[in-house]
Design an enzyme around this catalytic site. Structure first.
Site, PDB file in Angstrom:
ATOM      1  N   ASP A   1      11.805  16.570  24.044  1.00  0.00           N
ATOM      2  CA  ASP A   1      11.114  17.564  23.236  1.00  0.00           C
ATOM      3  C   ASP A   1      12.126  18.065  22.203  1.00  0.00           C
ATOM      4  O   ASP A   1      13.299  17.703  22.225  1.00  0.00           O
ATOM      5  CB  ASP A   1      10.524  18.698  24.080  1.00  0.00           C
ATOM      6  CG  ASP A   1       9.367  19.370  23.337  1.00  0.00           C
ATOM      7  OD1 ASP A   1       9.253  19.160  22.108  1.00  0.00           O
ATOM      8  OD2 ASP A   1       8.576  20.101  23.956  1.00  0.00           O
TER       9      ASP A   1
HETATM   10  C1  BGC Z   1       6.752  21.124  21.262  1.00  0.00           C
HETATM   11  C2  BGC Z   1       6.161  19.737  21.362  1.00  0.00           C
HETATM   12  C3  BGC Z   1       5.926  19.188  19.980  1.00  0.00           C
HETATM   13  C4  BGC Z   1       7.244  19.164  19.268  1.00  0.00           C
HETATM   14  C5  BGC Z   1       7.168  18.547  17.887  1.00  0.00           C
HETATM   15  C6  BGC Z   1       7.974  21.146  20.361  1.00  0.00           C
HETATM   16  O1  BGC Z   1       8.416  22.430  20.106  1.00  0.00           O
HETATM   17  O2  BGC Z   1       7.065  21.593  22.539  1.00  0.00           O
HETATM   18  O3  BGC Z   1       4.974  19.783  22.097  1.00  0.00           O
HETATM   19  O4  BGC Z   1       5.339  17.941  20.050  1.00  0.00           O
HETATM   20  O5  BGC Z   1       7.728  20.485  19.144  1.00  0.00           O
HETATM   21  O6  BGC Z   1       6.537  19.353  17.000  1.00  0.00           O
END
Ligand code: BGC
Length: 763
Positions: A298
């Protein structure tokens, strides 16, 4: 001279690969056998440097930073340099054919090996044309509709050059304080698993190399939905039985549906940040389930190993994450900085890097990017597909199916289509922004149809609107904290005056779209600001209130539930929100949604979920205080999981159970008759729950193990039959073995998790 020679050899190799790829595709309708893809990847890996392989494991954000802190040292310049060197495997938050084409051109035409990029984006419930938030869609229990919704999202995203979505989120959660419940399928593992499958299928289709299918990503692996106290980015401590039986099955369903990627998460699991969890990523996902795609971290979650106090520096973080099986570093700059050195120093085995790069390259092959890196870059397609009429029709259909009728006393609903004087009250009733939810990075602000606009379509009623109170102050945005008005109640009088002279009052109250979603945990899930005051003041003068909720999570609305005659759960329903709500209010659409998550009476009951364990003192049979309860509030929820009314009525009868199958694989058939006894045609979600009465590991008091969405004309009866097999009757024990234990099982069938019809069988 040396480089030129090497370069021409590479070009020939890549050219040969391309020819093999093209010719194979022609004859196999784009489905290339695995062994051929593997051979191609072998040849490619053989000519890649360690830096280039690590480059595949590097995912950079585009030009604006929206979902998290940008680690120090980043700059667009560095990203460009890395692109040109082939040190970037994928980009996120780039959209639009022009942008994608340009970045793909740099990767393909300027880097040494010309390996195409993946373009990832949070296409959570649509790109520009937005469907309801995923929690709302899940309330439809309509798997075909949910699959279609993901299909529409994939069609728009692919038309904008995107080939990879960071969806579906398949986190089970029992805590509505956690803002991200809006992004998942709710609290139930069985429903969540079916929905995970439908969404993966919708995004990926049957052939990933088509121009309008995109790679999906099951996230967040794992247990993010159990964040302690509902607080974002927090610790998770759960036992292995909960992990195996409750949290993991939707991920397994996604993997079984051939999901191409999995994202890990920000939380710890029993002391280990999951980004560094070998148990989750290697033992379970890759070795146990034979997952062949790749795991993406993530946002900067590899760096966060340092803040968790699990890695002392970036070097150690890179080592821990790569050894644990995190294949790609999202905007963390850790792999690109540290991994090649770690390999050269003999700290990380090169075979792990080869494995990660192979997984990533494989997805690129499967998407057909080696055959045509610009396959998602068609300007005409972009123009035609994004925001098309048919996409709008599709999201409207999904929005209607997502609405849940929570209460309807005295048949206040549906409203008469003519001759009524209606007061429409609430700031959210005219809000064209909030219904878009918080995941709408590619949708324009204020593009939802408001409830006011939707109701105005019905011209034969007089509708007067006033907002009552300002709830949300200032400009709302994805990255900033929302400000709420808790003091200025000056508009309440106008609302009360209007209500006095109206036949019916429709009040649209709830949360703003930016109050749920990532980083939107709340300690109170009451109606924000002065909305409760407004509701009570209007109720004083007119009891004919239809409360329409707009929210991204269950809310605590106990007073409303006791006093207001009609309550409609209208979630955040996306672009066509207002039309969907109006059509339900006026009876042009008979609601059939059912709650995918329990509504608590107050936050003190959280976590509250229907499939809890019995406890050793489940009732007050001794008539004293020594049983499992609260002394200030009943145990029951405000609205139970699976609850949802219709304008018609359904009667369940003739529950029968029949057993067959072999002794090693028992089959239990459960049949029931459902009759539409009301005045309207309608749809019903027939739900089947079981309870394993005595087991070596305590089992829930009820577990959903089957459901079917049926349509019944007035007066019509249908017989529905469910089959229970080992899959439904068994469970994982503490050792991780899936077992089916003999003994007595109860069966419950009905229109919610509280059902009166039940029977029993012995296995
Ligand atoms: C979130 C993810 C997301 C990623 C990209 C993160 O902060 O937890 O779910 O896909 O950002 O935007």
């Amino acid at each position: 001279m040396k480089y030129q020679l090497k370069h021409s050899v590479l070009l020939v190799t890549v050219f040969i690969l391309a020819i093999i790829s093209c010719s194979t595709k022609k004859h196999t309708l784009s489905i290339v056998p695995d062994d051929i893809v593997d051979k191609k990847i072998d040849s490619l890996l053989a000519i890649m440097t360690i830096e280039e392989k690590v480059g595949q494991m590097n995912l950079y954000n585009g030009f604006w930073d929206v979902t998290g802190p940008v680690p120090k040292g980043s700059s667009s310049n560095l990203k460009y340099e890395h692109l040109k060197k082939g040190y970037v495997g994928a980009m996120l938050n780039i959209r639009g054919v022009e942008h994608v084409r340009e970045l793909q051109r740099i990767a393909v035409e300027e880097s040494r090996l010309g390996i195409p990029l993946l373009f990832g984006f949070d296409v959570i419930h649509g790109l520009k044309t937005l469907s309801p938030i995923p929690l709302a869609e899940s309330a439809s229990w309509d798997l075909q509709a949910i699959e279609n919704s993901a299909r529409v999202a994939a069609i728009e995203a692919s038309a904008a050059g995107i080939n990879w979505t960071f969806a579906p989120m398949v986190d089970i959660s029992r805590d509505p304080r956690w803002g991200r419940v809006m992004e998942g399928a709710g609290e139930d593992t069985y429903l969540g698993s079916k929905i995970a499958k439908a969404r993966v299928k919708g995004f990926q289709g049957n052939d990933l190399s088509k121009n309008n299918t995109i790679a999906a990503c099951a996230k967040h692996f794992a247990a993010y939905g159990f964040s302690e106290s509902g607080k974002e980015y927090n610790t998770v401590s759960i036992d292995n039985v909960t992990l195996l039986n409750t949290v993991l099955p939707p991920f397994k369903a996604a993997v079984d549906s051939d999901v191409k990627t999995v994202m890990n998460s920000f939380n710890t699991l029993n002391g280990i940040p999951v980004t560094a969890s070998k148990y989750l990523q290697r033992t379970i996902l890759k070795d146990g389930w034979n997952f062949e795609g790749f795991v993406v971290s993530d946002w900067a979650s590899i760096n966060e190993l340092i803040f968790w106090g699990h890695a002392k520096d970036k070097k150690e973080a890179a080592k821990l994450a790569s050894v644990a099986g995190s294949d790609m570093d999202m905007e963390g700059y850790v792999y690109i900085r540290e991994l090649a050195n770690l390999v050269n120093e003999g700290i990380v085995e090169e075979s792990l890097i080869n494995d990660a790069a192979r997984r990533i390259l494989k997805v690129k092959f499967e998407l057909g990017l080696f055959e045509d890196p610009y396959r998602y870059c068609n300007e005409e397609n972009q123009k035609e597909m994004i925001g098309s009429e048919s996409n709008n029709e599709a999201v409207l259909d999904m929005a209607k199916k997502s609405i849940v009728l929570l209460k309807n006393e005295k048949n206040l609903l549906p409203l008469n289509k003519a001759g009524q004087k209606i007061a429409l009250i609430g700031e959210l009733a005219s809000d064209k922004n909030s219904p878009l939810g918080s995941w709408r990075l590619a949708s324009d602000d204020n593009t939802a149809v408001s409830v006011l606009e939707g109701m105005k379509v019905y011209k034969d009623n007089s509708i007067t609107y006033t907002k009552g109170v300002d709830v949300f102050l200032g400009k709302t945005s994805f990255i900033s904290e929302l400000k709420i008005n808790n003091t200025d109640n000056s508009g309440i009088k106008e609302a009360v005056d209007l209500a006095k002279t109206s036949d019916v009052v429709v009040m649209v109250l709830g949360e703003h779209g930016f109050q749920s979603g990532e980083a939107r945990s709340r300690t109170s899930i009451d109606l924000p600001g002065l909305q409760q005051k407004l509701l009570e003041a209007v109720y004083e003068v007119n009891k004919n209130i239809v409360l329409v909720l707009q929210n991204g999570r269950p809310l605590t609305i106990e007073w409303a539930s006791e006093n207001i005659p009609a309550i409609v759960e209208g979630w955040q329903l996306g672009t066509q929100s207002g039309h969907a709500i109006a059509q339900v209010l006026y009876g042009d659409y008979n609601p059939s949604g059912k709650l995918p998550m329990t509504f608590p009476r107050n936050v003190g009951q959280i976590p509250i979920y229907y499939n809890h364990k019995s406890t050793g003192r489940p009732n007050n049979s001794q008539n004293n205080v020594f049983w499992s309860h609260y002394s200030d509030k009943e145990n029951t929820p405000l609205y139970q999981f699976g609850h949802g009314l219709s304008y018609t009525d359904f009667k369940y009868k003739n529950l029968s159970i029949e057993q067959n199958g072999t002794s090693s694989n028992k089959k239990v058939k459960v049949s029931v008759d459902i009759t539409n006894t009301g005045k309207y045609d309608g749809k019903e979600v027939v739900q089947l729950y079981i309870r394993d009465l005595v087991a070596s590991i305590t089992r829930p008091v009820k577990e959903l193990k089957g459901f079917e969405l049926i349509e019944l004309q007035k007066g019509e009866t249908k017989t529905i039959t469910f089959e229970l097999t080992d899959n439904e009757l068994g469970f994982f024990n503490n050792k991780g073995d899936f077992i089916v234990e003999k003994g007595d099982f109860q069966v419950f069938v009905g229109g919610s998790s509280i059902t009166s019809l039940q029977d029993q069988f012995t296995l």
